[in-house]
Scaffold this motif. Sequence first.
Motif, PDB file in Angstrom:
ATOM      1  N   MET A  86      -8.008   6.427  -1.279  1.00 40.98           N
ATOM      2  CA  MET A  86      -6.949   5.476  -0.396  1.00 40.98           C
ATOM      3  C   MET A  86      -7.516   3.621  -0.417  1.00 40.98           C
ATOM      4  O   MET A  86      -6.542   2.835  -0.573  1.00 40.98           O
ATOM      5  N   GLY A 101      -2.714   1.904   9.916  1.00 40.49           N
ATOM      6  CA  GLY A 101      -1.626   1.727   9.111  1.00 40.49           C
ATOM      7  C   GLY A 101      -1.650   0.809  10.760  1.00 40.49           C
ATOM      8  O   GLY A 101      -1.807  -0.871  11.001  1.00 40.49           O
ATOM      9  N   PHE A 108       2.180   3.693   6.288  1.00 38.39           N
ATOM     10  CA  PHE A 108       2.164   2.184   5.811  1.00 38.39           C
ATOM     11  C   PHE A 108       3.808   1.503   6.037  1.00 38.39           C
ATOM     12  O   PHE A 108       3.536   0.094   6.419  1.00 38.39           O
ATOM     13  N   TRP A 132       1.063  -1.440   0.195  1.00 38.62           N
ATOM     14  CA  TRP A 132       0.079  -0.205  -0.154  1.00 38.62           C
ATOM     15  C   TRP A 132       1.103   1.140   0.094  1.00 38.62           C
ATOM     16  O   TRP A 132       0.459   2.406  -0.386  1.00 38.62           O
ATOM     17  N   THR A 147      -4.045   7.538   7.296  1.00 39.32           N
ATOM     18  CA  THR A 147      -2.882   6.298   7.138  1.00 39.32           C
ATOM     19  C   THR A 147      -2.625   6.668   8.903  1.00 39.32           C
ATOM     20  O   THR A 147      -1.648   5.130   9.376  1.00 39.32           O
TER      21      THR A 147
END
Length: 490
Positions: free
Chosen positions: A199, A175, A123, A86, A171
């Motif tokens: 996303m 994440g 990420f 990602w 994120t």
Amino acid sequence: MTVASVRGLNPDFSDPALHAEGQYIGGRWLPGGGIPVVDPSTGAILAEVPDASVEQGLAAVDAAHAAAASWRATPARQRSEILRRWFDLMKEHAEELAVLISRENGKALADARGEVAYAAEFFRWYAEEATRIPGEFRTAPSGAQRILVDHEPIGIALLITPWNFPAAMATRKIGPALAAGCTVILKPASETPLTAFAMARLGEEAGVPPGVVNVLTTTRPGPVVSAILADPRVRKLSFTGSTPVGRGLLAEAAKSVVSCSMELGGNAPFLVFDDADLDAALDGAMVAKMRNAGEACTAANRFYVQDGIHDAFVEGLTRRMAALKVGPGTDPATQCGPMITRKAVQKIDRLVSDAVAQGARVRTGGVTLGGDGFFYPPTVLDHVPRDAEIAREEIFGPVAAIYRVADEAEAIQLANATEYGLAAYVYTSDLARALRVGRSLESGMVALNRGLMSDPAAPFGGVKESGLGREGGTTGILEFMEAKYYALEF
Ligand code: NAD
């Protein structure tokens, strides 16, 4: 539906229409409409996204639940590799994502590019952290038993994000949640949903299984979020937004004793002492104030500048702020884009007018710009009364309010005179003073001779009414885990 099937083999991630095709629940794109997404640079409607009902909110919980057991059982290495892919895809599509962010949020392209890089790093960081989840093994002091501590995924997590960093705030939560083994429901701000959907498409490409990440947009966050939080399968709320909304959500989450992480508002002080390097302080002030045109929770809100350096600082900051180019976010020459809404401009205007009515002096800016976009000019105020509303409220715009202080004690006392405690900045060439002042400041983060502190590898968060918990760093993953203690005897 995969990205490729939507727009051929090379979809343009900057195309708003691509991301307005439906809620993302259980790996399916469900069509709908009802929420117009406005371009703050022009006031024009960019796209329309679906307006989720309570039933769709609960369908997202069902989807997250259906995916939970297998995601939890997925080896950490595999979760890590999906997050890493990602990250790679975000880097590959960085420029298109930056254009999309700039279009729906209005921020200058340079800021949007910075956000994509920052967002992607969460990420990469959590791809690494996924494989290092800590445990503990000790002998009890009494010698009676051994203590084994394991960390388990907390369960389904509801992630609510604001409009000011549409990629990074998502994120920063997705994440660690995925790394920990949780499935999630992301509710982005209605002002900037397109980035969240973009996303999600990249996540699909990266191999995130259906139902692990669900995204829904709604104009009725109150009832939809309350219904989700009331579902006993939901065990975590991670919220980034304003303090008043956060307070309400804490009360809502209390009803089913849901674990909460809260990243709330700020009112950051920026302290400049006589012994500071003036140019460095001005460089830092521009970053701390003008990143995202001032629409950042860490934005310097109150400049406390010591007598001896005050006038030179005011002159220097005025010169730099006056030179900034204001314009549409996507114009590469723009340094200060529009505010998110007309209402935001009106709030800034009200705070500035109130300060001026009480004796503040406008050194540059200070007058709302007309036109269809939501622009406010870079503004410097000095002689600001210390108890003006602008000192108490988050400005969330390109306005630097400067206050003269006599010494360290006065600077600290004024800096702490707020219910907020997120970020603070200190400029001095004396390391001992920097650390002494830092220790006295009531804030979760202190930038010493720097205008920027955000870093995925560092714990981000506030004290007092700026929040609960920390995102990023080595502890961020634990916000999405529960410790389980085993008592052993051998
Ligand atoms: P906001 O509180 O208005 O909205 C944040 C999110 O909450 C949005 O998704 C919104 O739709 C949702 N929401 C609004 N009312 C709700 C309700 N009753 N129930 C459930 N959800 C609801 O904040 P905003 O205007 O989008 O963002 C700006 C604020 O966010 C500022 O105060 C800023 O300081 C803060 N912020 C904090 C951090 C941090 O890390 N501490 C980072 C970025 C922004």
